[in-house]
Design an enzyme around this catalytic site. Structure first.
Site, mmCIF file in Angstrom:
data_model
loop_
_atom_site.group_PDB
_atom_site.id
_atom_site.type_symbol
_atom_site.label_atom_id
_atom_site.label_comp_id
_atom_site.label_asym_id
_atom_site.label_seq_id
_atom_site.Cartn_x
_atom_site.Cartn_y
_atom_site.Cartn_z
ATOM 1 N N HIS A 218 0.801 -1.239 0.000
ATOM 2 C CA HIS A 218 0.000 0.000 0.000
ATOM 3 C C HIS A 218 0.824 1.275 0.000
ATOM 4 O O HIS A 218 0.256 2.375 -0.091
ATOM 5 C CB HIS A 218 -0.944 0.032 1.213
ATOM 6 C CG HIS A 218 -0.252 0.350 2.508
ATOM 7 N ND1 HIS A 218 0.378 -0.607 3.261
ATOM 8 C CD2 HIS A 218 -0.074 1.513 3.185
ATOM 9 C CE1 HIS A 218 0.899 -0.048 4.344
ATOM 10 N NE2 HIS A 218 0.649 1.239 4.321
HETATM 11 C C1 UD1 Z 1 -2.166 5.913 5.401
HETATM 12 C C2 UD1 Z 1 -0.890 6.492 6.024
HETATM 13 C C3 UD1 Z 1 0.218 5.453 5.965
HETATM 14 C C4 UD1 Z 1 -0.221 4.154 6.594
HETATM 15 C C5 UD1 Z 1 -1.537 3.684 5.985
HETATM 16 C C6 UD1 Z 1 -2.031 2.495 6.743
HETATM 17 C C7 UD1 Z 1 -0.592 8.919 5.700
HETATM 18 C C8 UD1 Z 1 0.135 9.966 4.950
HETATM 19 N N1 UD1 Z 1 -0.435 7.658 5.256
HETATM 20 O O1 UD1 Z 1 -1.883 5.641 4.033
HETATM 21 O O2 UD1 Z 1 1.351 5.948 6.673
HETATM 22 O O3 UD1 Z 1 0.771 3.190 6.377
HETATM 23 O O4 UD1 Z 1 -2.517 4.728 6.090
HETATM 24 O O5 UD1 Z 1 -2.940 1.740 6.026
HETATM 25 O O6 UD1 Z 1 -1.283 9.220 6.643
HETATM 26 N N2 UD1 Z 1 -9.110 4.624 0.971
HETATM 27 C C9 UD1 Z 1 -10.320 3.984 0.873
HETATM 28 N N3 UD1 Z 1 -10.969 3.643 2.018
HETATM 29 C C10 UD1 Z 1 -10.479 3.907 3.257
HETATM 30 C C11 UD1 Z 1 -9.256 4.575 3.350
HETATM 31 C C12 UD1 Z 1 -8.590 4.920 2.196
HETATM 32 O O7 UD1 Z 1 -10.818 3.702 -0.211
HETATM 33 O O8 UD1 Z 1 -11.123 3.555 4.266
HETATM 34 C C13 UD1 Z 1 -8.396 4.958 -0.291
HETATM 35 C C14 UD1 Z 1 -8.762 6.339 -0.828
HETATM 36 O O9 UD1 Z 1 -8.748 6.257 -2.217
HETATM 37 C C15 UD1 Z 1 -7.603 7.198 -0.364
HETATM 38 C C16 UD1 Z 1 -6.436 6.218 -0.399
HETATM 39 O O10 UD1 Z 1 -6.992 4.969 -0.018
HETATM 40 O O11 UD1 Z 1 -7.396 8.310 -1.179
HETATM 41 C C17 UD1 Z 1 -5.295 6.585 0.510
HETATM 42 O O12 UD1 Z 1 -5.761 6.746 1.855
HETATM 43 P P1 UD1 Z 1 -4.951 7.666 2.900
HETATM 44 O O13 UD1 Z 1 -5.547 7.528 4.233
HETATM 45 O O14 UD1 Z 1 -4.769 9.050 2.352
HETATM 46 O O15 UD1 Z 1 -3.502 7.036 2.881
HETATM 47 P P2 UD1 Z 1 -3.048 5.510 2.990
HETATM 48 O O16 UD1 Z 1 -2.396 5.145 1.710
HETATM 49 O O17 UD1 Z 1 -4.150 4.682 3.491
HETATM 50 N N1 UDP Z 2 -3.641 -5.479 8.870
HETATM 51 C C1 UDP Z 2 -4.902 -6.052 8.987
HETATM 52 N N2 UDP Z 2 -5.533 -6.465 7.843
HETATM 53 C C2 UDP Z 2 -4.988 -6.336 6.613
HETATM 54 C C3 UDP Z 2 -3.691 -5.754 6.501
HETATM 55 C C4 UDP Z 2 -3.062 -5.318 7.652
HETATM 56 O O1 UDP Z 2 -5.425 -6.209 10.097
HETATM 57 O O2 UDP Z 2 -5.625 -6.721 5.630
HETATM 58 C C5 UDP Z 2 -2.961 -5.011 10.086
HETATM 59 C C6 UDP Z 2 -1.595 -5.606 10.315
HETATM 60 O O3 UDP Z 2 -1.698 -6.850 10.985
HETATM 61 C C7 UDP Z 2 -0.911 -4.533 11.155
HETATM 62 C C8 UDP Z 2 -1.510 -3.251 10.625
HETATM 63 O O4 UDP Z 2 -2.717 -3.622 9.940
HETATM 64 O O5 UDP Z 2 -1.252 -4.673 12.521
HETATM 65 C C9 UDP Z 2 -0.557 -2.598 9.670
HETATM 66 O O6 UDP Z 2 -1.196 -1.549 9.023
HETATM 67 P P1 UDP Z 2 -0.808 -1.045 7.571
HETATM 68 O O7 UDP Z 2 -0.004 -2.059 6.865
HETATM 69 O O8 UDP Z 2 -2.060 -0.583 6.939
HETATM 70 O O9 UDP Z 2 0.041 0.276 7.887
HETATM 71 P P2 UDP Z 2 1.560 0.545 8.318
HETATM 72 O O10 UDP Z 2 1.922 -0.353 9.429
HETATM 73 O O11 UDP Z 2 2.407 0.371 7.087
HETATM 74 O O12 UDP Z 2 1.539 1.979 8.695
#
Ligand code: UD1
Ligand code: UDP
Length: 383
Positions: A218
């Site tokens: 992601h």
């Molecule tokens: C965010 C965090 C990242 C973290 C990740 C965990 C920032 C800058 N990034 O990244 O550090 O590792 O969360 O998962 O804060 N979207 C959906 N549904 C949701 C949420 C997001 O469809 O419930 C889609 C949307 O298109 C959105 C994109 O995901 O634009 C990115 O979501 P965003 O929260 O901006 O950043 P992440 O890539 O999720």
């Molecule tokens: N995780 C989850 N379901 C998924 C993918 C990740 O429960 O389908 C959990 C994972 O076990 C960990 C956390 O989400 O505890 C990590 O989050 P993510 O990878 O979204 O973000 P990051 O750690 O890179 O910020």
């Protein structure tokens, strides 16, 4: 009774918050009142609500419903709304987790109102400022009064940035650095058995123990840079010829696949029955998949550590990591988004000795240490 605001928003923060909420509920309910504020950064059922149900996290007292947007708009809306909550609640402090935009927004809103910030997962550095998370981490740390470091390396990183260790007095101008251990380790220990009892994900996906690889993708540079995403998926297809890969896909990546992958590759990925793409899974399902897989391939910060907790070799799809201690063990290899490096790492990690998994992340009581330090701090500021 001290009043603490907890800011959560993205999936990993909701999960991390479970550890401290559990400790407060079980040991500090007469001393600490926790008010949970969900920014709404993540909002899909399987990116947010599922964790509240499963991990027994109290329902948020506030949901700011900020949703997705550009970094500036998203962070600005969060700051504005968190500020309102802080002015209304007048808390003794604020807990923030990790390095997302929700973390940064919480830190800025609180520090400007002179609300002490307690940063859980402080001190991590990738030393790559092109990562949005690196900027968030640095800024959150420098707005914090208590900095809870998961590892010794995190303490060292802060010392290098001028933070003083072993202070006897602490406030915003004299922030305290604390080696607490990792709340994610607390969670993995706590929920490992629960997952065995409650999750049927292996059966549901028709998986045999140790006969599959778990993968998550992601990171913004991997999803948004065409060449990187194509290279990763070409490598996954190659590995899937030998071993089933389960890929619970983040919505960001799900949206980008048809846009970024070359048409032929997209067709092959969509039709490959050994590359099992699913919706994001719950934490208990994820824990069980991590426990029983053969290897993990990921660009997630949290998942690379959970791989280590469950003694699984891990290929990291990034050029660097803030969890550097993992690399020294040889159980975790950086492969960036490079086709050849991913396949080479896959081959190198076929036989990793279990003895290489040394303990780095505390003793499973990190959240207790965090709660006690917060309480001591609030008590010291009482007058
Ligand atoms: C965010 C965090 C990242 C973290 C990740 C965990 C920032 C800058 N990034 O990244 O550090 O590792 O969360 O998962 O804060 N979207 C959906 N549904 C949701 C949420 C997001 O469809 O419930 C889609 C949307 O298109 C959105 C994109 O995901 O634009 C990115 O979501 P965003 O929260 O901006 O950043 P992440 O890539 O999720
Ligand atoms: N995780 C989850 N379901 C998924 C993918 C990740 O429960 O389908 C959990 C994972 O076990 C960990 C956390 O989400 O505890 C990590 O989050 P993510 O990878 O979204 O973000 P990051 O750690 O890179 O910020």
């Amino acid at each position: 009774m001290y009043k603490i605001i907890t800011i959560i928003g993205a999936r990993p923060q909701i999960i991390k918050a479970a550890a401290l909420s559990r400790v407060i509920r079980e040991h500090y309910s007469d001393k600490i009142k926790e008010i949970i504020v969900h920014t709404g950064q993540h909002y899909d059922e399987n990116m947010s609500q599922v964790f509240f149900n499963e991990l027994q996290i109290p329902k948020p007292d506030y949901n700011l419903n900020v949703g997705s947007n550009t970094h500036g708009k998203q962070t600005a809306q969060m700051i504005e709304k968190i500020e309102e909550v802080l002015m209304h609640e007048n808390p003794d402090g604020m807990v923030i987790y990790g390095d997302t935009n929700s973390t940064l927004a919480g830190a800025i809103a609180a520090v400007k109102l002179l609300v002490p910030v307690f940063h859980v997962e402080a001190g991590l550095r990738s030393y790559n400022k092109t990562m949005p998370e690196e900027i968030n981490r640095i800024m959150a740390d420098h707005a914090s009064t208590l900095l809870f470091c998961p590892t010794q390396q995190a303490v060292k990183n802060l010392e290098k940035e001028g933070f003083k260790l072993h202070l006897h007095y602490c406030d915003i101008n004299h922030p305290k650095v604390i080696l607490s251990g990792d709340v994610m380790y607390d969670n993995s220990l706590h929920f490992s058995q629960v997952a065995e009892q409650k999750s049927n994900v292996l059966k549901k996906l028709n998986l045999e123990e140790k006969e599959f690889i778990l993968c998550t993708i992601h990171r913004n540079n991997n999803t948004d840079e065409k060449e990187r995403l194509n290279s990763i998926f070409r490598a996954l297809l190659e590995i899937a010829k030998e071993q089933i890969i389960v890929l619970p896909l983040h919505p960001r990546t799900r949206k980008m696949l048809p846009i970024q992958l070359n048409q032929d590759l997209y067709q092959s990925v969509s039709s490959c029955k050994d590359l099992l793409i699913t919706e994001p899974v719950s934490f208990l399902d994820m824990t069980l998949l991590e426990k029983h897989c053969r290897m993990i391939i990921t660009d997630s910060g949290g998942v690379q550590k959970e791989a280590y907790f469950f003694k699984k070799p891990c290929i990291v799809l990034r050029p660097e990591t803030e969890w550097v201690e993992l690399l020294d063990t040889g159980t975790t290899l950086l492969a960036d988004a490079d086709y050849d490096k991913i396949l080479a790492a896959y081959s190198t990690l076929q036989n990793v000795s279990i003895e290489k998994f040394l303990p780095f992340y505390g003793d499973g009581n990190a959240a207790k240490k965090v709660a006690q330090e917060i309480l001591d701090y609030c008590f010291s500021k009482k007058d």
